[in-house]
Scaffold this motif. Structure first.
Motif, short mmCIF file in Angstrom:
data_model
loop_
_atom_site.label_atom_id
_atom_site.label_comp_id
_atom_site.label_asym_id
_atom_site.label_seq_id
_atom_site.Cartn_x
_atom_site.Cartn_y
_atom_site.Cartn_z
N LEU A 59 0.86 -1.17 0.00
CA LEU A 59 0.00 0.00 0.00
C LEU A 59 0.91 1.23 0.00
O LEU A 59 1.94 1.24 0.68
CB LEU A 59 -0.91 0.00 1.24
N PRO A 60 0.56 2.28 -0.73
CA PRO A 60 1.46 3.43 -0.87
C PRO A 60 1.46 4.34 0.35
O PRO A 60 1.20 5.54 0.27
CB PRO A 60 0.90 4.14 -2.11
N ILE A 61 1.77 3.76 1.51
CA ILE A 61 1.69 4.52 2.76
C ILE A 61 2.98 4.48 3.56
O ILE A 61 3.01 4.97 4.70
CB ILE A 61 0.52 4.00 3.63
N SER A 62 4.04 3.91 3.01
CA SER A 62 5.38 3.89 3.59
C SER A 62 5.54 2.86 4.71
O SER A 62 5.06 3.06 5.83
CB SER A 62 5.78 5.27 4.13
N GLY A 71 1.80 12.48 0.41
CA GLY A 71 0.36 12.41 0.61
C GLY A 71 -0.33 13.51 -0.17
O GLY A 71 -1.33 13.27 -0.87
N VAL A 72 0.22 14.71 -0.10
CA VAL A 72 -0.31 15.84 -0.88
C VAL A 72 -0.17 15.55 -2.37
O VAL A 72 -1.08 15.83 -3.16
CB VAL A 72 0.44 17.14 -0.51
N ALA A 73 0.97 14.96 -2.76
CA ALA A 73 1.21 14.65 -4.18
C ALA A 73 0.15 13.70 -4.72
O ALA A 73 -0.35 13.88 -5.83
CB ALA A 73 2.61 14.05 -4.35
N PHE A 74 -0.21 12.68 -3.94
CA PHE A 74 -1.24 11.74 -4.38
C PHE A 74 -2.56 12.47 -4.63
O PHE A 74 -3.24 12.23 -5.64
CB PHE A 74 -1.45 10.66 -3.33
N ILE A 75 -2.93 13.34 -3.71
CA ILE A 75 -4.20 14.06 -3.84
C ILE A 75 -4.19 14.97 -5.06
O ILE A 75 -5.15 15.00 -5.85
CB ILE A 75 -4.48 14.87 -2.55
N ASN A 122 -12.26 0.38 -8.28
CA ASN A 122 -13.38 1.31 -8.11
C ASN A 122 -13.02 2.57 -7.34
O ASN A 122 -13.88 3.42 -7.11
CB ASN A 122 -14.53 0.59 -7.36
N HIS A 123 -11.75 2.69 -6.94
CA HIS A 123 -11.34 3.85 -6.15
C HIS A 123 -10.02 4.41 -6.66
O HIS A 123 -9.25 3.70 -7.32
CB HIS A 123 -11.18 3.49 -4.67
N ASP A 124 -9.76 5.68 -6.32
CA ASP A 124 -8.46 6.25 -6.65
C ASP A 124 -7.56 6.19 -5.42
O ASP A 124 -7.89 5.55 -4.42
CB ASP A 124 -8.62 7.69 -7.17
N PHE A 125 -6.41 6.90 -5.50
CA PHE A 125 -5.42 6.82 -4.43
C PHE A 125 -5.52 7.97 -3.42
O PHE A 125 -4.67 8.08 -2.54
CB PHE A 125 -4.01 6.80 -5.02
N LYS A 126 -6.54 8.82 -3.56
CA LYS A 126 -6.61 9.99 -2.67
C LYS A 126 -6.72 9.59 -1.19
O LYS A 126 -6.17 10.26 -0.32
CB LYS A 126 -7.79 10.89 -3.06
N ALA A 127 -7.43 8.50 -0.91
CA ALA A 127 -7.58 8.08 0.49
C ALA A 127 -6.22 7.79 1.12
O ALA A 127 -5.98 8.11 2.29
CB ALA A 127 -8.48 6.85 0.56
N PHE A 128 -5.32 7.19 0.33
CA PHE A 128 -3.98 6.92 0.84
C PHE A 128 -3.22 8.22 1.08
O PHE A 128 -2.41 8.32 1.99
CB PHE A 128 -3.21 6.04 -0.14
N GLY A 129 -3.49 9.22 0.24
CA GLY A 129 -2.86 10.52 0.43
C GLY A 129 -3.26 11.15 1.74
O GLY A 129 -2.42 11.65 2.51
N TYR A 130 -4.56 11.16 2.04
CA TYR A 130 -5.04 11.73 3.30
C TYR A 130 -4.47 10.94 4.50
O TYR A 130 -4.09 11.53 5.51
CB TYR A 130 -6.57 11.71 3.34
N TYR A 131 -4.43 9.63 4.35
CA TYR A 131 -3.89 8.80 5.43
C TYR A 131 -2.43 9.14 5.71
O TYR A 131 -2.01 9.26 6.86
CB TYR A 131 -4.01 7.32 5.05
N VAL A 165 -2.11 12.44 7.66
CA VAL A 165 -2.45 12.26 9.08
C VAL A 165 -1.33 11.53 9.81
O VAL A 165 -0.92 11.93 10.91
CB VAL A 165 -3.78 11.47 9.22
N LEU A 166 -0.80 10.46 9.19
CA LEU A 166 0.28 9.71 9.83
C LEU A 166 1.52 10.57 9.99
O LEU A 166 2.18 10.52 11.04
CB LEU A 166 0.62 8.46 8.99
N GLY A 167 1.84 11.38 8.99
CA GLY A 167 3.00 12.26 9.08
C GLY A 167 2.88 13.24 10.23
O GLY A 167 3.86 13.51 10.96
N ILE A 168 1.70 13.79 10.40
CA ILE A 168 1.46 14.73 11.51
C ILE A 168 1.60 14.02 12.85
O ILE A 168 2.19 14.55 13.80
CB ILE A 168 0.06 15.37 11.37
N ILE A 169 1.08 12.79 12.92
CA ILE A 169 1.19 12.01 14.16
C ILE A 169 2.65 11.73 14.49
O ILE A 169 3.08 11.87 15.65
CB ILE A 169 0.41 10.68 14.03
N VAL A 170 3.44 11.35 13.48
CA VAL A 170 4.87 11.09 13.69
C VAL A 170 5.57 12.34 14.21
O VAL A 170 6.35 12.29 15.17
CB VAL A 170 5.54 10.60 12.38
N LEU A 171 5.29 13.49 13.58
CA LEU A 171 5.92 14.75 14.02
C LEU A 171 5.54 15.10 15.45
O LEU A 171 6.40 15.45 16.27
CB LEU A 171 5.50 15.89 13.09
#
Length: 276
Positions: free
Chosen positions: A20-23, A125-129, A247-256, A259-265
């Motif tokens: 999954l493209p979430i690192s 994440g922004v890039a995906f969106i 049936n879906h695009d990758f934007k949901a992974f971008g938002y995720y 959020v994860l990046g902010i949590i890590v910081l």
């Protein structure tokens, strides 16, 4: 027994997040904050890379027929197309192989930290969106793997170089590269899976050489256990992703990722502040 349980958790995290493209690095750095292997730092560094071999074998299993140029069930044309696919995969692997060999030590020493991981999680994440919004109504120009040209796969290979920075996500970077050249989501995802095979085998081999071949019995057991778990979980993660993007695009992974990046910081920033 406790170390084995830790490895099982790490293997599950790796198996899910590798594809999954979430690192996977972003997740492992968080998980390892709470679940630390009681092993040497050199072993842990090597383990986090070599455990990916299990994930790679899941790709080989699922796509064995598609990747096998010698299958008796294929026509001569299909065999030729499969060989061409492997040539494209190897060509796309060159940029990351060169840069990885040159800067592996530098990356480990200077970029393997929570600030870099958090920033790259958010940026991509922004890039995906952004990329998905730009392509909302666009029809893909590349609908089959055979439509990928050499210049196209080189572009994807250059995007894979970005994944050398921790937190980027190898699958995330290459999928974005695929989308930007006009590939359908399924094509971008599948080529990403195949591109991982030589890259991860090479990265694992490099880490094992640096670690040395003087494994203890416990180290061999933990490494094999981690690979087996990541393999089993990866099978389901890959199938989930391919079904999801129908049936879906990758934007949901971008938002995720954001959020994860902010949590890590926030988490590591507050930890550092209270420790000071």
């Amino acid at each position: 027994m406790l170390e084995a349980l830790k490895v099982i958790v790490l293997g599950i995290v790796e198996g899910i997040t590798e594809w999954l493209p979430i690192s996977s690095t972003g997740h492992l750095i968080l998980v390892e904050e709470f679940i630390k292997l009681d092993m040497s730092d050199s072993f842990v560094s090597m383990f986090n890379v070599v455990i990916q071999l299990g994930a790679i074998m899941a790709v080989v299993l699922i796509y064995f027929h598609k990747l096998n140029p010698f299958s008796p069930k294929k026509t001569e044309k299909q065999k030729l197309l499969t060989l061409q696919l492997w040539v494209k995969v190897l060509i796309a692997s060159v940029p990351a192989a060169i840069i990885g060999l040159l800067f592996d030590d530098f990356i480990d020493a200077h970029l393997m930290n929570y600030v870099v991981v958090a920033i790259t999680l958010i940026l991509y994440g922004v890039a995906f969106i952004v990329v998905e919004k730009r392509h909302e109504n666009a029809k893909p120009a590349v609908k089959r793997l055979s439509d990928l040209t050499i210049p196209m796969v080189l572009v994807i290979g250059c995007f894979q170089v970005l994944a050398l920075i921790p937190g980027t996500s190898r699958s995330g970077a290459t999928i974005i590269g695929g989308l930007l050249i006009g590939a359908a989501r399924g094509v971008a995802a599948e080529f990403t899976f195949f591109l991982a095979i030589p890259v991860m085998f090479g990265a694992s081999f490099l880490k094992i050489i640096k670690f040395g071949f003087h494994f203890t019995g416990m180290e061999v057991f933990l490494l094999l256990l981690g690979c087996v778990i990541s393999f089993a979980v990866s099978v389901y993660a890959i199938k989930f992703l391919m079904q999801y993007i129908k049936n879906h695009d990758f934007k949901a992974f971008g938002y995720y990722r954001i959020v994860l990046g902010i949590i890590v910081l926030l988490y590591f920033g507050m930890t550092a502040m209270f420790a000071a």
